[in-house]
Design an enzyme around this catalytic site. Structure first.
Site, PDB file in Angstrom:
ATOM      1  CD1 TRP A 124      -2.053  -2.240   1.887  1.00  0.00           C
ATOM      2  CD2 TRP A 124      -2.837  -1.431  -0.033  1.00  0.00           C
ATOM      3  NE1 TRP A 124      -2.995  -3.127   1.412  1.00  0.00           N
ATOM      4  CE2 TRP A 124      -3.487  -2.656   0.232  1.00  0.00           C
ATOM      5  CE3 TRP A 124      -3.161  -0.743  -1.202  1.00  0.00           C
ATOM      6  CZ2 TRP A 124      -4.451  -3.201  -0.618  1.00  0.00           C
ATOM      7  CZ3 TRP A 124      -4.117  -1.282  -2.058  1.00  0.00           C
ATOM      8  CH2 TRP A 124      -4.744  -2.485  -1.750  1.00  0.00           C
ATOM      9  CG  ASP A 194      -3.039   4.034   4.282  1.00  0.00           C
ATOM     10  OD1 ASP A 194      -4.044   3.900   5.014  1.00  0.00           O
ATOM     11  OD2 ASP A 194      -2.847   3.331   3.264  1.00  0.00           O
ATOM     12  CE  LYS A 218      -7.472  -2.578   4.360  1.00  0.00           C
ATOM     13  NZ  LYS A 218      -7.665  -3.933   3.811  1.00  0.00           N
TER      14      LYS A 218
END
Length: 384
Positions: A124, A194, A218
């Site tokens: 990511w 993030d 999540k």
């Protein structure tokens, strides 16, 4: 097989727990992921008609007094959990973290003469770097590719550019199972994080961050809403020429409602925040629970004499996503298949790396972790 099947992997569960989840599996999916039972139960009870409203939350206007209350309560609880003061704004957006990979450089790099600095600890972070390069100059301050993204770096290993616009990190790499245990700060350089897969899983010092963002599905709710905590002084970088829906100023000025927000997703986020605050007792308490749960799994891995091989270096192990391999892909396939038959679902690793991944988010009950550990031990005995 459903959780209520009465197998050895369920025997540690209490009767009350079993009665509430008789037809549910233990869901180890990386996201969308398991939700707290009290949140699901309250959403179920209120789905037909919100108390005092006479309509479902799925039906109410995003401009109604009912949603005013939901939004205000959600934002208030987020601020309380994260210790957010007057230096930061909290906004709710759509598009997930993937849209933030573009919005961050559009707002904070395009108007700056320097470079976006990225510390890449996994998939990511690499994705965010790629999008920043489309907007302006980017710089790789550190990249863990040479060791297969199995750790986070020391501060001494990070090399910033001469004129950094910001430093971007990914607090927890869901695919590789690598997590920063302590995220470094860099003097006078905004830190942008993030935090999608470990959001609300442990305390953070929000003062360290220029911006922290996270998609909810999540660890904090369902797909559709993304939380962004932005330091106010950085908002001056957002240019008026930006499209309105890609400008953070728009969301601040419009109170997270420049268009119709994902009402139900905001509602669930609010319920999750209430659960952490009122049922669990806050982020310190949820962190202690998370560490206790995940350590059981790592203990099984470490005592397996190499049958289970963890991907992440011990100092960088994630408390959210446990990634490991077995001696062969054939055994990994059998592990996933047999686990699913016992009510332990979604243990297959990400398609890009293979192996096994157990996501043990806030809402994963201790019973689920105990069941997984027992299954792992039994699988080793029968296949090791």
């Amino acid at each position: 097989m459903p959780v209520g099947g009465g197998l050895i992997y369920r025997q540690a569960a209490t009767e009350e727990f079993m009665a509430r989840v008789a037809d549910r599996v233990f869901n180890f999916s990386a996201g969308p992921a398991v939700l707290p039972l009290p949140v699901l139960e309250k959403a179920r009870d209120e789905l037909l008609s919100l108390p005092g409203v006479g309509a479902s939350v799925l039906e109410i206007s995003h401009r109604s007094k009912a949603f005013d209350g939901i939004l205000e309560n959600t934002l208030s609880n987020l601020k309380s959990l994260l210790g957010i003061g007057g230096d930061h704004e909290v906004v709710l957006l759509q598009g997930g973290a993937s849209l933030q990979f573009s919005m961050v450089p559009m707002n904070f790099l395009a108007s700056h003469s320097g470079e976006a600095n990225y510390i890449v600890t996994g998939t990511w972070g690499k994705s965010g770097l790629k999008e920043a390069g489309r907007i302006g100059n980017s710089h790789v301050a550190w990249d863990g590719v040479d060791t297969g993204y199995n750790r986070s770096p020391s501060v001494e290993e990070v090399t910033l550019s001469k004129n950094p616009a910001y430093v971007h990190v990914t607090s927890n790499e869901t695919i590789q199972g690598v997590q920063w245990q302590a995220i470094p700060t860099f003097q006078n350089v905004p830190l942008i994080c993030d935090s999608s897969s470990d959001f609300l899983s442990r305390p953070v010092d929000i003062a360290d961050y220029g911006m922290l963002y996270a998609c909810a599905q999540k660890n904090a709710g369902i797909a559709g809403v993304t939380v962004a905590v932005i330091r106010r002084d950085l908002l001056s970088r957002s240019q008026e020429e930006l499209p309105a829906m890609l400008n953070y100023q728009t969301f601040v000025e419009k109170g997270s409602r420049p268009n119709t927000p994902p009402v139900f997703a905001v509602y669930i986020l609010g319920l999750v925040c209430e659960w952490i605050l009122n049922d669990v007792g806050g982020l310190e308490q949820i962190a202690a629970r998370n560490v206790a749960k995940v350590n059981k799994v790592y203990d099984v891995i470490d005592s397996s004499e190499g049958f289970f091989r963890g991907h992440a270096c011990p100092a960088s192990r994630s408390i959210m996503n446990v990634t490991f391999r077995l001696p062969s892909e054939e055994l990994e396939t059998a592990f996933v298949k047999n686990a699913a038959a016992e009510g332990l679902s979604d243990l297959k690793g990400h398609r890009s790396v293979g192996g096994i991944r157990a996501s043990i988010y806030n809402a994963m009950p201790a019973e689920g972790v105990d069941a997984l550990c027992q299954f792992m031990s039994d699988f080793k005995c029968s296949h090791g």
